[in-house]
Design a protein around this motif. Structure first.
Motif, PDB file in Angstrom:
ATOM      1  N   GLU A 111       0.850  -1.179   0.000  1.00  0.00           N
ATOM      2  CA  GLU A 111       0.000   0.000   0.000  1.00  0.00           C
ATOM      3  C   GLU A 111       0.892   1.237   0.000  1.00  0.00           C
ATOM      4  OE1 GLU A 111      -3.255   1.969   2.931  1.00  0.00           O
ATOM      5  OE2 GLU A 111      -3.499  -0.178   2.477  1.00  0.00           O
ATOM      6  N   ALA A 112       0.711   2.084  -1.017  1.00  0.00           N
ATOM      7  CA  ALA A 112       1.507   3.303  -1.154  1.00  0.00           C
ATOM      8  C   ALA A 112       1.062   4.344  -0.116  1.00  0.00           C
ATOM      9  CB  ALA A 112       1.375   3.857  -2.566  1.00  0.00           C
ATOM     10  N   GLN A 113       1.847   5.402   0.012  1.00  0.00           N
ATOM     11  CA  GLN A 113       1.544   6.455   0.982  1.00  0.00           C
ATOM     12  C   GLN A 113       0.202   7.124   0.693  1.00  0.00           C
ATOM     13  OE1 GLN A 113       4.944   9.025   0.945  1.00  0.00           O
ATOM     14  NE2 GLN A 113       6.104   7.703   2.345  1.00  0.00           N
ATOM     15  N   ASP A 114      -0.211   7.118  -0.576  1.00  0.00           N
ATOM     16  CA  ASP A 114      -1.503   7.728  -0.925  1.00  0.00           C
ATOM     17  C   ASP A 114      -2.681   6.775  -0.699  1.00  0.00           C
ATOM     18  OD1 ASP A 114      -1.267   5.925  -3.003  1.00  0.00           O
ATOM     19  OD2 ASP A 114      -1.188   7.433  -4.587  1.00  0.00           O
ATOM     20  N   GLY A 115      -2.413   5.593  -0.144  1.00  0.00           N
ATOM     21  CA  GLY A 115      -3.459   4.638   0.168  1.00  0.00           C
ATOM     22  C   GLY A 115      -3.794   3.671  -0.954  1.00  0.00           C
ATOM     23  N   GLN A 116      -3.201   3.844  -2.112  1.00  0.00           N
ATOM     24  CA  GLN A 116      -3.457   2.977  -3.266  1.00  0.00           C
ATOM     25  C   GLN A 116      -2.663   1.675  -3.139  1.00  0.00           C
ATOM     26  OE1 GLN A 116      -5.496   3.596  -6.001  1.00  0.00           O
ATOM     27  NE2 GLN A 116      -6.228   5.350  -4.810  1.00  0.00           N
ATOM     28  N   ARG A 119      -0.456  -1.102  -4.703  1.00  0.00           N
ATOM     29  CA  ARG A 119       0.504  -1.177  -5.812  1.00  0.00           C
ATOM     30  C   ARG A 119       1.098  -2.582  -5.868  1.00  0.00           C
ATOM     31  NH1 ARG A 119       2.233   4.465  -6.020  1.00  0.00           N
ATOM     32  NH2 ARG A 119       0.234   5.479  -6.384  1.00  0.00           N
TER      33      ARG A 119
END
Length: 142
Positions: A80-85, A87
């Motif tokens: 989970e990326a820092q933007d919540g997406q 990946r």
């Protein structure tokens, strides 16, 4: 079977870090040429990860421009990326690395502009390690 064998040049110096438990891990990208057809080529930049002793060897001996062979396995992981997406990333986990040129050749190449794709496959000379002449990829039967 999950086995990957790549030959290419380091796109940057390996980055070595240590986990909280003290295990060394190195990461770098390997520039690998491939044929598109009609004399055209492209370069793929493959992320490589090595662990423990192999990671330390990479950090101490490899630098941008070095030509190496990587043998390992393909790993696809999610995070989970820092933007919540969510990946996904594909990377090769190295199990064996062979140096295909000397450290001086790699340093010289690292200081120059990157070579044209697949330059080595066009050469027909001994590689200095007793392996004989280079063979163009189109002559390899597999």
């Amino acid at each position: 079977m999950n086995k990957v064998i790549l030959v290419g040049r380091l796109a940057q110096d390996p980055e070595v870090k240590y986990t909280q438990s003290g295990k060394a891990v190195s990461t770098f990208s390997l520039a690998v040429s491939r044929r598109l057809g009609q004399g055209q080529e492209a370069t793929d930049f493959i992320p490589i990860v090595s662990w423990e002793k192999l990671a330390e060897i990479c950090g101490n001996n490899l630098n941008k421009g070095r030509r190496i062979l990587v043998e390992g396995r393909l790993q696809i992981r999610s995070y989970e990326a820092q933007d919540g997406q969510k990946r996904r990333v594909a990377e090769v986990i190295a199990q064996n690395i062979e140096f295909l040129d000397s450290k001086q050749q790699g340093q010289q190449r690292g200081e120059q502009a990157p070579p044209p794709p697949n330059q080595d496959a066009q050469c027909n000379h001994a590689d200095g390690f007793g392996f004989g002449p280079s063979i163009p990829e189109e002559d390899i039967p597999f």
